[in-house]
Scaffold this active site. Structure first.
Site, short mmCIF file in Angstrom:
data_model
loop_
_atom_site.label_atom_id
_atom_site.label_comp_id
_atom_site.label_asym_id
_atom_site.label_seq_id
_atom_site.Cartn_x
_atom_site.Cartn_y
_atom_site.Cartn_z
N HIS A 37 0.79 -0.87 0.03
CA HIS A 37 0.11 -0.05 -0.16
C HIS A 37 0.51 1.37 -0.36
O HIS A 37 1.84 0.79 -0.10
CB HIS A 37 -1.30 0.08 1.04
CG HIS A 37 -0.20 -0.03 2.47
ND1 HIS A 37 0.08 -0.46 2.74
CD2 HIS A 37 -0.43 1.10 2.98
CE1 HIS A 37 0.25 -0.78 4.15
NE2 HIS A 37 0.22 0.46 4.81
N HIS B 80 1.48 4.08 1.94
CA HIS B 80 1.88 4.87 2.81
C HIS B 80 3.32 4.58 2.93
O HIS B 80 4.02 4.06 2.82
CB HIS B 80 1.32 3.71 4.79
CG HIS B 80 0.24 4.41 4.50
ND1 HIS B 80 -0.55 3.48 5.30
CD2 HIS B 80 -1.05 5.49 3.89
CE1 HIS B 80 -1.84 3.77 5.93
NE2 HIS B 80 -1.61 5.14 4.96
N ASP C 13 5.77 4.74 5.04
CA ASP C 13 6.72 3.61 6.01
C ASP C 13 6.44 1.99 5.21
O ASP C 13 6.60 1.20 5.75
CB ASP C 13 6.79 2.77 7.62
CG ASP C 13 4.88 2.90 7.16
OD1 ASP C 13 4.16 3.31 6.55
OD2 ASP C 13 4.92 2.07 8.21
N HIS C 14 5.86 2.20 3.59
CA HIS C 14 5.72 0.83 3.21
C HIS C 14 6.18 1.35 1.60
O HIS C 14 6.77 0.68 0.98
CB HIS C 14 4.35 -0.07 2.73
CG HIS C 14 4.04 0.15 4.58
ND1 HIS C 14 4.01 -1.79 4.30
CD2 HIS C 14 3.34 1.34 5.13
CE1 HIS C 14 3.39 -1.53 6.73
NE2 HIS C 14 4.00 -0.15 6.28
N HIS D 154 -7.23 -1.03 4.93
CA HIS D 154 -6.33 0.18 5.93
C HIS D 154 -6.16 1.34 5.43
O HIS D 154 -6.61 2.70 5.38
CB HIS D 154 -5.20 -0.73 5.97
CG HIS D 154 -4.16 0.46 6.62
ND1 HIS D 154 -3.81 0.41 7.70
CD2 HIS D 154 -3.56 0.88 5.95
CE1 HIS D 154 -3.09 1.35 8.24
NE2 HIS D 154 -2.26 1.35 7.01
N ASP E 1 -0.68 -4.05 6.18
CA ASP E 1 -1.10 -3.68 7.26
C ASP E 1 -1.92 -4.12 7.25
O ASP E 1 -3.37 -3.52 7.77
CB ASP E 1 -1.22 -2.67 7.58
CG ASP E 1 0.74 -1.25 7.51
OD1 ASP E 1 1.27 -2.79 7.89
OD2 ASP E 1 0.35 -0.26 7.71
N HIS F 173 3.98 -4.96 10.81
CA HIS F 173 4.98 -4.40 11.74
C HIS F 173 4.92 -5.34 12.65
O HIS F 173 4.18 -6.36 12.93
CB HIS F 173 3.39 -3.64 12.65
CG HIS F 173 4.18 -1.81 11.18
ND1 HIS F 173 4.94 -1.56 11.60
CD2 HIS F 173 2.66 -1.69 10.35
CE1 HIS F 173 4.92 -0.34 10.56
NE2 HIS F 173 3.32 -0.61 10.18
FE FE Z 1 2.92 0.48 8.14
ZN ZN Z 2 0.03 1.26 6.68
#
Ligand code: FE
Ligand code: ZN
Length: 256
Positions: free
Chosen positions: A56, A58, A60-61, A114, A133, A172
């Site tokens: 996805h 985000h 952090d991805h 999400h 996530d 995570h």
């Molecule tokens: Fe994440």
């Molecule tokens: Zn995420």
């Protein structure tokens, strides 16, 4: 069974994965939370990066997509439904599509909730899934862009589609907090009690709680169990439909 997985930590609590098809020598990374950590993993394994498989958009991805693409010449694979938010996307995939890493074949599932364009990758022959996530051990992603109904539809689809032995590689290390919350909503579930104790033992030994299996999550993860009488009773929702039970569970976790 020719897929090798190299798991490593990135940022604060992300897990990142290099996957390597032994037959072809091709390598992919699941998401790009942090470029130096990924470069270190490539150096450690000696593998050359061919693909980024994004779950996805985000940061952090997908935050390292452009830098890694520039440095390695790799191709970026991401969700068709979210193509405009995946930096550097070369190949768009969605529900039912196949992604081939040499002889290792992943099936893509659309998993909105999400984010609206979240996807996961299931390598059925290898019995592994990279779930980003969407599904965590004893938890699930926050419903940031979708509705609770959408997120439950996604989780129910995965519960039905992924066989029990499937190893779930999420993005995570949230499991210990998830376990504490889960025990507040389903305190009498023996599978959850056992998993929570195992998680405490693993974390105090500095070890990862990921991957877990679909069978373990079905037995202990409250977000996959909105039809559990015990969970419904704790929430004061005996006989309610799964969407309502899921939504109440998720809202309580948001405030936990
Ligand atoms: Fe994440
Ligand atoms: Zn995420």
């Amino acid at each position: 069974m020719s897929l090798q997985i190299h798991m490593f930590k990135a940022l604060q609590d992300n897990y990142c994965y290099l996957i390597h098809d032994q037959a072809s020598g091709l390598t992919a990374v699941i998401d790009t939370p942090e470029v130096p950590a990924i470069e270190q993993a490539l150096a450690d394994t000696g593998w050359q990066l061919n693909y980024i498989l994004n779950t996805h958009h985000h940061w952090d991805h997908a935050g390292g997509n452009l830098e890694l693409k520039k440095k390695t010449g790799c191709q970026v694979v991401g969700a068709r439904a979210d193509a405009e938010r995946i930096p550097g996307i070369d190949r768009q995939v969605g529900e039912g599509d196949e992604f081939r890493l040499g002889e290792s074949i992943a099936r893509v599932f659309d998993t909105p909730g999400h984010t609206s364009g979240h996807i996961i990758y299931h390598f059925a022959d290898d019995e592994v899934a990279f779930v980003g996530d969407t599904l965590f051990s004893l938890g699930c992603g926050r419903v940031v862009e979708g509705t609770h109904e959408q997120m439950w539809t996604t989780l129910e689809k995965l519960r039905d589609a992924l066989p029990d032995p499937t190893q779930l590689y999420c993005a995570h290390e949230y499991t210990q907090t998830n376990a504490r919350f889960a025990l507040t909503v389903e305190p009498d579930n023996p599978a959850l009690q056992a998993r929570a104790a195992e998680v405490d033992r693993l974390r105090s030994a500095g070890q990862a709680t990921v991957p877990s299996t679909m069978a373990e999550e079905k037995a202990a993860n409250p977000f996959l169990r909105p039809d559990s009488p015990g969970l419904m009773a704790t929430l004061g929702l005996a006989g309610a439909d799964p969407v309502a039970v899921f939504a109440e569970t998720r809202q309580r976790k948001d405030k936990f």
